[in-house]
Design an enzyme around this catalytic site. Structure first.
Site, mmCIF file in Angstrom:
data_model
loop_
_atom_site.group_PDB
_atom_site.id
_atom_site.type_symbol
_atom_site.label_atom_id
_atom_site.label_comp_id
_atom_site.label_asym_id
_atom_site.label_seq_id
_atom_site.Cartn_x
_atom_site.Cartn_y
_atom_site.Cartn_z
ATOM 1 C CG ASP A 15 -49.035 -27.929 -50.466
ATOM 2 O OD1 ASP A 15 -49.306 -27.763 -51.682
ATOM 3 O OD2 ASP A 15 -49.473 -28.894 -49.810
ATOM 4 C CG ASP A 17 -48.417 -27.261 -54.805
ATOM 5 O OD1 ASP A 17 -49.319 -26.610 -54.272
ATOM 6 O OD2 ASP A 17 -48.235 -28.471 -54.586
ATOM 7 C CG ASN A 70 -47.811 -31.420 -51.096
ATOM 8 O OD1 ASN A 70 -48.643 -32.292 -50.888
ATOM 9 N ND2 ASN A 70 -47.873 -30.592 -52.128
ATOM 10 C CB THR A 124 -52.544 -25.281 -55.417
ATOM 11 O OG1 THR A 124 -51.310 -24.689 -54.985
ATOM 12 C CG2 THR A 124 -53.120 -24.468 -56.556
ATOM 13 C CG PHE A 136 -52.699 -33.992 -48.941
ATOM 14 C CD1 PHE A 136 -52.125 -34.722 -47.906
ATOM 15 C CD2 PHE A 136 -52.196 -32.723 -49.195
ATOM 16 C CE1 PHE A 136 -51.083 -34.195 -47.145
ATOM 17 C CE2 PHE A 136 -51.159 -32.193 -48.442
ATOM 18 C CZ PHE A 136 -50.598 -32.937 -47.420
ATOM 19 C CG ASN A 137 -54.618 -29.616 -51.127
ATOM 20 O OD1 ASN A 137 -53.519 -29.965 -50.676
ATOM 21 N ND2 ASN A 137 -54.778 -29.187 -52.373
ATOM 22 C CG HIS A 177 -53.805 -33.428 -58.033
ATOM 23 N ND1 HIS A 177 -54.840 -34.309 -58.187
ATOM 24 C CD2 HIS A 177 -52.744 -34.163 -57.586
ATOM 25 C CE1 HIS A 177 -54.443 -35.525 -57.834
ATOM 26 N NE2 HIS A 177 -53.182 -35.461 -57.469
ATOM 27 C CG ASP A 178 -51.783 -28.284 -56.757
ATOM 28 O OD1 ASP A 178 -52.869 -28.704 -56.329
ATOM 29 O OD2 ASP A 178 -50.718 -28.374 -56.104
HETATM 30 C C1 BDR Z 1 -53.248 -32.236 -53.618
HETATM 31 O O1 BDR Z 1 -52.427 -32.721 -52.555
HETATM 32 C C2 BDR Z 1 -51.081 -32.409 -52.794
HETATM 33 O O2 BDR Z 1 -50.268 -33.522 -52.541
HETATM 34 C C3 BDR Z 1 -50.984 -31.910 -54.205
HETATM 35 O O3 BDR Z 1 -50.000 -30.894 -54.295
HETATM 36 C C4 BDR Z 1 -52.362 -31.376 -54.498
HETATM 37 O O4 BDR Z 1 -52.496 -30.028 -54.110
HETATM 38 C C5 BDR Z 1 -53.876 -33.421 -54.322
HETATM 39 O O5 BDR Z 1 -54.646 -34.164 -53.417
HETATM 40 CA CA CA Z 2 -50.552 -28.660 -53.637
#
Ligand code: BDR
Ligand code: CA
Length: 319
Positions: free
Chosen positions: A10, A15, A39, A124, A165-166, A239-240
């Site tokens: 996303d 990403d 996102n 991701t 978040f994911n 993160h991703d």
């Molecule tokens: C995840 O949430 C998104 O905002 C980032 O792309 C990542 O995948 C981190 O919590």
């Molecule tokens: Ca992401």
């Protein structure tokens, strides 16, 4: 032989870097980039995937749009982290890479059927597309070598005190994935917070001397500004790409086996990943849980991938 992978994403600043790592590193063979709402809305994340593929010269990998909302709850985007476009910061040219006219879930299903060996999925983003795939085509489970996802945490969350978040964006989808029986590796905040894009890291992308290196630096600079404002981080956690790095070389991301449940009902904890690190439930492990990142090797690999793509797209940097 490179590991065949599909990134379900996303974009999203991190990403974008995950796509580049997968396309530029010789240890993986990127079969497709699929998108999902997360996102930002699906139209924006798909446009962003096309933008990233265009600037990185990734022209031979299909991009397909998937689900435009979570399975059960309404979509909540992360404009506060990624901006109104989902990829605020750099100036992108109009994309020349198009999305294919096939739903992401159907594209993944077809690629799994066509590929001679099982394929690794690297989500991701919220797990909506992956859960739908497993529900719609249950026979595909045996064609997936592993699901290596960015999401969850062994400790704190980022959208609520408990939830990342994911997972929070589509907890029912995450629950389906963790209970699917497909091997799952979870790269959560506890490990991705070890991938801090410090000023030294940003300088390495600038020093590549390519337009793509500059775009990466601009992405990290914008991401750094929102992380500073929202979370008080001095440098943003990328993160991703950590999930992609785990596939590229498992030695870059160390894991432990554990049972993971997704909290669906908690009054304060919906979307939390409940990770049984001390085997207190006695339930068998259903996931490998990432705990430690080889940070400097990780950055070496990411910078190298962006260097390869930048030179492929624009020729060697002038000195
Ligand atoms: C995840 O949430 C998104 O905002 C980032 O792309 C990542 O995948 C981190 O919590
Ligand atoms: Ca992401």
């Amino acid at each position: 032989m490179p590991v065949p992978i599909i990134i379900d994403c996303d974009p999203g600043h991190d990403d974008a870097l995950a796509i580049m790592l997968a396309a530029g590193d010789p240890a993986v063979d990127l079969l497709a980039v699929t998108t999902v709402a997360g996102n930002q809305t699906l139209d924006k994340t798909t446009l962003n995937a096309r933008r990233v593929c265009t600037v990185a010269g990734i022209t031979d990998v299909p991009v397909a749009a998937g689900c435009d909302r979570p399975l059960v709850q309404p979509l909540g985007v992360a404009a506060d982290v990624h901006g109104a476009t989902g990829l605020d910061g750099p100036m992108f040219p109009a994309p020349t890479v198009d999305a294919v006219p096939e739903h992401a879930v159907d594209l993944i299903h077809r690629l799994l059927a066509e590929h001679p060996e099982p394929v690794t999925l690297v989500p991701t983003a919220p797990l909506t597309n992956i859960a739908l795939l497993l529900r719609r085509y249950p026979e595909d489970a045996s064609r997936i070598r592993e699901i290596v996802l960015m999401g969850g945490s062994t400790e704190r969350g980022n959208r609520t005190p408990a939830a990342e978040f994911n997972i929070l964006t589509d907890p029912e989808a995450a629950d389906i994935v963790f209970r699917s029986g497909v091997p799952v590796t979870m790269c959560g905040l506890n490990v991705t917070h070890q991938a801090l894009a410090t000023p030294e890291v940003v300088a390495r992308f600038v020093a590549l001397g390519t337009p793509l290196g500059r775009i990466c630096a601009d992405l990290l600079t914008f991401f750094g500004s929102t992380y500073r404002e929202l979370y008080g981080f001095s440098s943003p956690p990328l993160h991703d790409p950590v999930a992609v790095a785990r596939v590229i070389d498992p030695g870059l991301v160390h894991c432990v086996d554990a049972h993971v449940d997704v909290e669906l009902h908690g009054r304060y904890t919906r979307g939390a990943t409940v990770v049984d690190l001390h085997r207190s439930t006695g339930r068998p492990a259903n996931a490998r849980v990432a705990v430690t990142l080889e940070t400097s090797l990780f950055w070496d690999r990411l910078v190298a991938a962006v260097a390869v793509l930048g030179e492929r797209a624009h020729g060697p940097a002038s000195s």
